[in-house]
Design a protein around this motif. Structure first.
Motif, short mmCIF file in Angstrom:
data_model
loop_
_atom_site.label_atom_id
_atom_site.label_comp_id
_atom_site.label_asym_id
_atom_site.label_seq_id
_atom_site.Cartn_x
_atom_site.Cartn_y
_atom_site.Cartn_z
N UNK A 1 0.71 -1.12 0.02
CA UNK A 1 -0.15 -0.12 0.03
C UNK A 1 0.86 1.18 -0.11
N UNK A 2 2.22 1.28 0.57
CA UNK A 2 2.91 2.24 0.72
C UNK A 2 3.42 2.63 -1.03
N UNK A 3 3.63 1.72 -1.50
CA UNK A 3 4.20 1.94 -2.96
C UNK A 3 3.14 2.77 -3.63
N UNK A 4 1.75 2.48 -3.51
CA UNK A 4 0.85 3.29 -4.14
C UNK A 4 0.75 4.73 -4.10
N UNK A 5 1.46 5.22 -2.99
CA UNK A 5 1.57 6.57 -2.59
C UNK A 5 2.61 7.42 -3.54
N UNK A 6 3.35 6.33 -4.27
CA UNK A 6 4.51 7.13 -5.10
C UNK A 6 4.21 6.77 -6.50
N UNK A 7 4.65 7.71 -7.36
CA UNK A 7 4.93 7.43 -8.84
C UNK A 7 6.14 6.42 -8.74
N UNK A 8 6.48 5.97 -9.94
CA UNK A 8 7.72 4.92 -10.06
C UNK A 8 9.06 5.23 -10.00
N UNK A 9 9.03 6.52 -10.37
CA UNK A 9 10.52 7.33 -10.22
C UNK A 9 10.55 8.28 -9.04
N UNK B 1 7.23 18.03 6.02
CA UNK B 1 7.55 17.35 4.83
C UNK B 1 7.17 18.30 3.86
N UNK B 2 8.33 18.41 2.79
CA UNK B 2 7.90 19.24 1.78
C UNK B 2 7.87 18.30 0.53
N UNK B 3 6.81 18.00 -0.06
CA UNK B 3 6.45 17.15 -1.12
C UNK B 3 6.01 17.62 -2.30
N UNK B 4 6.71 16.92 -3.35
CA UNK B 4 6.45 17.24 -4.74
C UNK B 4 5.60 16.20 -5.42
N UNK B 5 4.31 16.49 -5.75
CA UNK B 5 3.22 15.82 -6.14
C UNK B 5 3.08 16.28 -7.76
N UNK B 6 2.46 14.89 -8.50
CA UNK B 6 2.22 15.29 -9.89
C UNK B 6 1.10 14.25 -10.06
N UNK B 7 0.32 14.76 -11.07
CA UNK B 7 -0.70 13.78 -11.74
C UNK B 7 -0.34 13.40 -12.91
N UNK B 8 -0.26 12.14 -12.97
CA UNK B 8 -0.04 11.30 -14.41
C UNK B 8 -1.13 10.21 -14.51
N UNK B 9 -1.69 10.34 -15.66
CA UNK B 9 -2.58 9.37 -16.29
C UNK B 9 -3.75 9.32 -15.17
N UNK B 10 -4.24 10.61 -14.75
CA UNK B 10 -5.29 10.65 -13.81
C UNK B 10 -5.13 10.51 -12.58
N UNK B 11 -3.94 9.98 -12.16
CA UNK B 11 -3.44 9.70 -10.62
C UNK B 11 -2.51 10.40 -9.99
N UNK B 12 -2.90 11.05 -8.87
CA UNK B 12 -1.80 11.97 -8.11
C UNK B 12 -0.74 11.07 -7.57
N UNK B 13 0.56 11.08 -7.42
CA UNK B 13 1.69 10.57 -6.70
C UNK B 13 2.64 11.29 -6.13
N UNK B 14 3.44 10.81 -5.35
CA UNK B 14 4.54 11.51 -4.81
C UNK B 14 5.92 11.28 -5.66
N UNK B 15 6.59 12.46 -6.13
CA UNK B 15 7.64 12.35 -7.06
C UNK B 15 8.69 12.45 -5.96
N UNK B 16 8.76 13.32 -4.84
CA UNK B 16 9.94 13.63 -4.21
C UNK B 16 9.37 14.21 -2.76
#
Length: 204
Positions: free
Chosen positions: A29-37, A109-124
């Motif tokens: 479930x933790x992995x789902x918070x992130x984008x793959x990179x 926590x200072x978080x960089x998020x992005x929406x990709x293919x309609x899904x928000x995820x953590x980038x950094x």
């Protein structure tokens, strides 16, 4: 519902999921918070989200106990990108010079998020370390710290760094704090991210 408000709810949920799933070691479930990179920065680790999972589990298996608690959050949105800042505490318990201690570090926590293919995820995720303290678990215990070792680290996380160094980690010495050039550079990086520029990964 206002679209921006709904987006902020989604991002805040991801922030909260990170803390719960990481501390509970619910790694799928933790992995789902992130984008793959996705990349994680911490005092004791800088690398990919997947590597962070591996070293976190390995640390737990070897007795490392790090927990997180969240406070208020603010989220800046710009199209498919966002910066979330969330008040937090990091707590770690360990033996330091044969005395069991708790270290509590307060920051954001200072978080960089992005929406990709309609899904928000953590980038950094880049924590900001504002202040910390170390206390013996037994208030009657005597703890004497090395002033020379403490002085090697920024004031915002010097006790956390002291503990982590004593238990065998190599601690990064230039993480952002309450003020100074490191946090100012982070704010610039966040502004650039919201402006559509690529983030330059500076971890090592």
């Amino acid at each position: 519902m206002d679209r921006d408000f709904e987006t902020r709810l989604v991002i805040r949920q991801l922030v909260e999921d990170w803390a719960i799933f990481r501390d509970a070691r619910l790694w799928d479930r933790f992995r789902q918070v992130w984008h793959s990179d996705g990349r994680m920065m911490a005092t004791w680790f800088q690398g990919s989200a997947e590597e962070f999972i591996q070293v976190s589990q390995s640390g737990y298996d070897n007795g490392v106990r790090i927990l997180h608690f969240l406070g208020g959050s603010t989220i800046d949105l710009a199209g498919d990108r966002a910066i979330a800042q969330t008040k937090m505490t990091i707590s770690q318990r360990a033996l330091v010079d044969d005395v069991e201690v708790d270290v509590v570090c307060t920051g954001r926590f200072y978080d960089f998020f992005e929406r990709r293919d309609a899904r928000w995820g953590l980038v950094l995720r880049q924590p900001i370390y504002e202040k910390d303290r170390m206390d013996p678990v037994d208030p009657a215990a005597t703890l004497r710290l090395s002033g020379d070792l403490l002085a090697l680290f920024p004031v915002g996380y010097r006790h956390l760094a002291y503990l982590q160094t004593r238990v065998g980690y190599t601690v990064k010495r230039d993480m952002p704090g309450l003020d100074g050039p490191e946090v100012e550079a982070l704010y610039v990086s966040g502004s650039n991210w919201l402006g559509g520029k690529p983030h330059r990964w500076t971890g090592h």
